[in-house]
Design a protein around this motif. Structure first.
Motif, PDB file in Angstrom:
ATOM      1  N   VAL A  29      12.416  -6.440   6.222  1.00 24.33           N
ATOM      2  CA  VAL A  29      10.962  -6.538   6.091  1.00 24.33           C
ATOM      3  C   VAL A  29      10.646  -7.092   4.705  1.00 24.33           C
ATOM      4  CG1 VAL A  29       8.796  -5.244   6.004  1.00 24.33           C
ATOM      5  CG2 VAL A  29      10.546  -4.660   7.707  1.00 24.33           C
ATOM      6  N   ILE A  30       9.884  -8.162   4.681  1.00 21.57           N
ATOM      7  CA  ILE A  30       9.500  -8.803   3.422  1.00 21.57           C
ATOM      8  C   ILE A  30       8.026  -8.503   3.179  1.00 21.57           C
ATOM      9  CG2 ILE A  30       9.567 -10.933   2.092  1.00 21.57           C
ATOM     10  CD1 ILE A  30      12.251 -10.132   3.494  1.00 21.57           C
ATOM     11  N   THR A  31       7.715  -7.978   2.014  1.00 19.94           N
ATOM     12  CA  THR A  31       6.328  -7.672   1.678  1.00 19.94           C
ATOM     13  C   THR A  31       6.088  -7.993   0.214  1.00 19.94           C
ATOM     14  OG1 THR A  31       4.611  -5.979   1.877  1.00 19.94           O
ATOM     15  CG2 THR A  31       6.755  -5.250   1.053  1.00 19.94           C
ATOM     16  N   GLN A  32       4.845  -7.994  -0.193  1.00 21.62           N
ATOM     17  CA  GLN A  32       4.521  -8.339  -1.573  1.00 21.62           C
ATOM     18  C   GLN A  32       4.870  -7.191  -2.512  1.00 21.62           C
ATOM     19  OE1 GLN A  32       1.084 -10.520  -2.668  1.00 21.62           O
ATOM     20  NE2 GLN A  32       0.767 -11.389  -0.645  1.00 21.62           N
ATOM     21  N   PRO A  33       5.014  -7.472  -3.806  1.00 21.77           N
ATOM     22  CA  PRO A  33       5.369  -6.415  -4.774  1.00 21.77           C
ATOM     23  C   PRO A  33       4.308  -5.318  -4.841  1.00 21.77           C
ATOM     24  CG  PRO A  33       5.742  -8.595  -5.712  1.00 21.77           C
ATOM     25  CD  PRO A  33       5.002  -8.814  -4.429  1.00 21.77           C
ATOM     26  N   ASP A  34       4.737  -4.133  -5.284  1.00 18.32           N
ATOM     27  CA  ASP A  34       3.800  -3.041  -5.533  1.00 18.32           C
ATOM     28  C   ASP A  34       2.749  -3.511  -6.542  1.00 18.32           C
ATOM     29  OD1 ASP A  34       5.656  -1.768  -3.987  1.00 18.32           O
ATOM     30  OD2 ASP A  34       6.185  -0.243  -5.462  1.00 18.32           O
ATOM     31  N   ARG A  35       1.512  -3.026  -6.372  1.00 20.65           N
ATOM     32  CA  ARG A  35       0.404  -3.434  -7.241  1.00 20.65           C
ATOM     33  C   ARG A  35      -0.283  -2.210  -7.841  1.00 20.65           C
ATOM     34  NH1 ARG A  35       1.602  -8.796  -7.616  1.00 20.65           N
ATOM     35  NH2 ARG A  35       1.509  -9.864  -5.592  1.00 20.65           N
ATOM     36  N   PRO A  36      -0.911  -2.374  -9.029  1.00 17.58           N
ATOM     37  CA  PRO A  36      -1.733  -1.280  -9.581  1.00 17.58           C
ATOM     38  C   PRO A  36      -2.907  -1.000  -8.653  1.00 17.58           C
ATOM     39  CG  PRO A  36      -1.299  -2.960 -11.250  1.00 17.58           C
ATOM     40  CD  PRO A  36      -0.863  -3.527  -9.937  1.00 17.58           C
ATOM     41  N   LYS A  37      -3.231   0.285  -8.477  1.00 18.82           N
ATOM     42  CA  LYS A  37      -4.282   0.654  -7.542  1.00 18.82           C
ATOM     43  C   LYS A  37      -5.062   1.849  -8.068  1.00 18.82           C
ATOM     44  CE  LYS A  37      -4.901   1.510  -2.576  1.00 18.82           C
ATOM     45  NZ  LYS A  37      -4.199   1.749  -1.280  1.00 18.82           N
ATOM     46  N   GLY A  38      -6.359   1.866  -7.788  1.00 18.63           N
ATOM     47  CA  GLY A  38      -7.201   2.996  -8.147  1.00 18.63           C
ATOM     48  C   GLY A  38      -7.553   3.027  -9.619  1.00 18.63           C
ATOM     49  N   PRO A  47       1.097  -1.110   2.395  1.00 17.57           N
ATOM     50  CA  PRO A  47       1.253  -0.326   3.628  1.00 17.57           C
ATOM     51  C   PRO A  47       2.467  -0.711   4.453  1.00 17.57           C
ATOM     52  CG  PRO A  47      -1.057  -0.882   3.300  1.00 17.57           C
ATOM     53  CD  PRO A  47      -0.288  -1.617   2.238  1.00 17.57           C
ATOM     54  N   VAL A  48       2.804  -1.999   4.494  1.00 23.73           N
ATOM     55  CA  VAL A  48       3.966  -2.431   5.278  1.00 23.73           C
ATOM     56  C   VAL A  48       5.257  -1.875   4.694  1.00 23.73           C
ATOM     57  CG1 VAL A  48       5.395  -4.456   5.806  1.00 23.73           C
ATOM     58  CG2 VAL A  48       2.962  -4.463   6.371  1.00 23.73           C
ATOM     59  N   LYS A  49       5.354  -1.780   3.383  1.00 23.92           N
ATOM     60  CA  LYS A  49       6.548  -1.202   2.772  1.00 23.92           C
ATOM     61  C   LYS A  49       6.702   0.262   3.181  1.00 23.92           C
ATOM     62  CE  LYS A  49       8.697  -0.197  -1.719  1.00 23.92           C
ATOM     63  NZ  LYS A  49       8.563  -0.330  -3.194  1.00 23.92           N
ATOM     64  N   GLU A  50       5.602   1.007   3.142  1.00 17.62           N
ATOM     65  CA  GLU A  50       5.662   2.411   3.532  1.00 17.62           C
ATOM     66  C   GLU A  50       6.085   2.558   4.993  1.00 17.62           C
ATOM     67  OE1 GLU A  50       2.471   4.679   0.727  1.00 17.62           O
ATOM     68  OE2 GLU A  50       1.622   3.501   2.379  1.00 17.62           O
ATOM     69  N   ALA A  51       5.536   1.694   5.850  1.00 18.35           N
ATOM     70  CA  ALA A  51       5.901   1.755   7.271  1.00 18.35           C
ATOM     71  C   ALA A  51       7.370   1.408   7.468  1.00 18.35           C
ATOM     72  CB  ALA A  51       5.027   0.802   8.071  1.00 18.35           C
ATOM     73  N   ALA A  52       7.843   0.381   6.767  1.00 15.57           N
ATOM     74  CA  ALA A  52       9.244  -0.040   6.903  1.00 15.57           C
ATOM     75  C   ALA A  52      10.193   1.064   6.438  1.00 15.57           C
ATOM     76  CB  ALA A  52       9.479  -1.318   6.111  1.00 15.57           C
ATOM     77  N   GLN A  53       9.846   1.721   5.345  1.00 17.34           N
ATOM     78  CA  GLN A  53      10.695   2.797   4.840  1.00 17.34           C
ATOM     79  C   GLN A  53      10.736   3.967   5.826  1.00 17.34           C
ATOM     80  OE1 GLN A  53       8.852   3.328   0.966  1.00 17.34           O
ATOM     81  NE2 GLN A  53      10.447   2.127  -0.045  1.00 17.34           N
ATOM     82  N   SER A  54       9.596   4.261   6.461  1.00 11.50           N
ATOM     83  CA  SER A  54       9.578   5.351   7.444  1.00 11.50           C
ATOM     84  C   SER A  54      10.433   5.001   8.663  1.00 11.50           C
ATOM     85  CB  SER A  54       8.144   5.656   7.872  1.00 11.50           C
ATOM     86  OG  SER A  54       7.616   4.616   8.673  1.00 11.50           O
ATOM     87  N   LEU A  55      10.583   3.691   8.927  1.00  9.64           N
ATOM     88  CA  LEU A  55      11.412   3.229  10.040  1.00  9.64           C
ATOM     89  C   LEU A  55      12.854   2.960   9.611  1.00  9.64           C
ATOM     90  CD1 LEU A  55       8.810   0.728  11.550  1.00  9.64           C
ATOM     91  CD2 LEU A  55       9.559   2.882  12.600  1.00  9.64           C
ATOM     92  N   LYS A  56      13.124   3.216   8.324  1.00  3.36           N
ATOM     93  CA  LYS A  56      14.467   3.029   7.748  1.00  3.36           C
ATOM     94  C   LYS A  56      14.930   1.568   7.859  1.00  3.36           C
ATOM     95  CE  LYS A  56      16.010   7.810   8.263  1.00  3.36           C
ATOM     96  NZ  LYS A  56      14.629   8.318   8.246  1.00  3.36           N
TER      97      LYS A  56
END
Length: 318
Positions: A29-38, A47-56
């Motif tokens: 899974v290829i996604t953009q780098p983590d970004r500063p938030k809030g 969100p795609v990174k979190e989903a991919a990690q949950s799917l291992k």
């Protein structure tokens, strides 16, 4: 099929999960780098990174997709197809030509209408009644590739962009699985894009501003098309005022002073526009939380006669 998935925001998550559930071999899974938030500006994963990690699933976050090292890493996964869903970057020819079956995109419009970065927002803002999902083979143009499948999705009168986003993301996931099934069986059509095209450019700060000279219906559509992000805004004196929900009370009456707070009704605050009356039902003053207009009025006197403006400090009595 052996798949490399490229995506970043919430919109892409149902598509990734649908590929896994359909039994495809998602190699990476290829996604953009983590970004500063809030407010704290802490780095947060897409969100795609979190989903991919949950799917291992393996996750890559390249800063540049054109780097030879990254392209070679993609090649090592031997993808039969690369799936792109709201990744947010233009792919170079070296990636487009890498998989056997090409690169496939899930786009949130009925192409060739609303090519570009913000098709969901623009469709709501423009008062469209129907939009949809298109799957296509990616070429070097901006959303100009040959189409595979289309599905219409209605836009209801009270839909916010968030409502429509969620329905389109589910439709997109379903259409993607069907698309890959057709590709795998060698039955995917290549339908050239014909007819009138339009462009949906990325949103800017200027797009968020409410222009009170416009008709009430147009302003209502803007408010729907900016909820839940980034919010339609105006100014009450020096303070920014975000308007999250509203309604059209009258779309015919011509008023002498667009933007004037005309009074209150049970539903909220009445504001004049270039044609008709808008009733604000949910708002957020700068530095405060979102609240109903009724709750706002319980703690704040109605600013009758004040003129809402598109710049701070320009309100007044007329």
């Amino acid at each position: 099929m052996r798949v490399v998935f490229m995506g970043t925001p919430d919109f892409a998550v149902p598509s990734l999960k649908a590929l896994v559930e359909a039994g495809h071999d998602v190699r990476a899974v290829i996604t953009q780098p983590d970004r500063p938030k809030g407010r704290g500006k802490k780095y947060a994963p897409p969100p795609v990174k979190e989903a991919a990690q949950s799917l291992k699933l393996p996750v890559l976050q390249p800063a540049q997709v054109k780097e030879p090292e990254f392209i070679e890493q993609l090649r090592s996964y031997s993808p039969e197809v690369i799936v792109v869903v709201a990744y947010g970057r233009i792919l170079p020819p070296a990636i487009l030509s890498l998989p056997e079956h090409g690169c496939v995109n899930v786009h949130a419009s009925l192409l060739p209408k609303y090519r570009g970065a913000a098709p969901i927002h623009r469709a709501v803002i423009n008062g469209e009644k129907v939009t949809g999902i298109t799957t296509m083979f990616i070429d070097e143009g901006l959303d100009t590739g040959d189409m595979i499948l289309k599905e219409k999705v209605p836009i209801f009168g009270e839909d916010t962009v968030g409502d429509l986003h969620d329905r389109l993301s589910v439709a997109g996931a379903r259409l993607l699985v069907e698309t890959l099934d057709m590709i795998g069986r060698g039955r995917a059509p290549r339908i050239p894009q014909t007819g009138e095209s339009s462009y949906a450019p990325v949103l800017t700060g200027a797009d968020e501003l409410i222009i009170w000279d416009k008709p009430a219906q147009d302003i209502y559509n803007l408010i729907r098309g900016m909820n839940p992000w980034p919010g339609a805004r105006t100014y009450l004196g020096e303070k920014m005022l975000k308007i999250w929900r509203a309604g059209v009370l009258d779309d015919e009456q011509t008023l002498a002073c667009p933007g004037r707070v005309m009074g209150t009704v049970r539903e909220g605050v009445l504001v004049g526009t270039g044609r008709g009356l808008l009733v604000i039902t949910e708002l957020q003053m700068q530095g405060a939380k979102r609240m109903s207009a009724a709750d706002f009025l319980r703690g704040t006197p109605a600013p009758l006669g004040v003129i809402l403006s598109n710049a701070p400090g320009k309100d007044g009595m007329r």
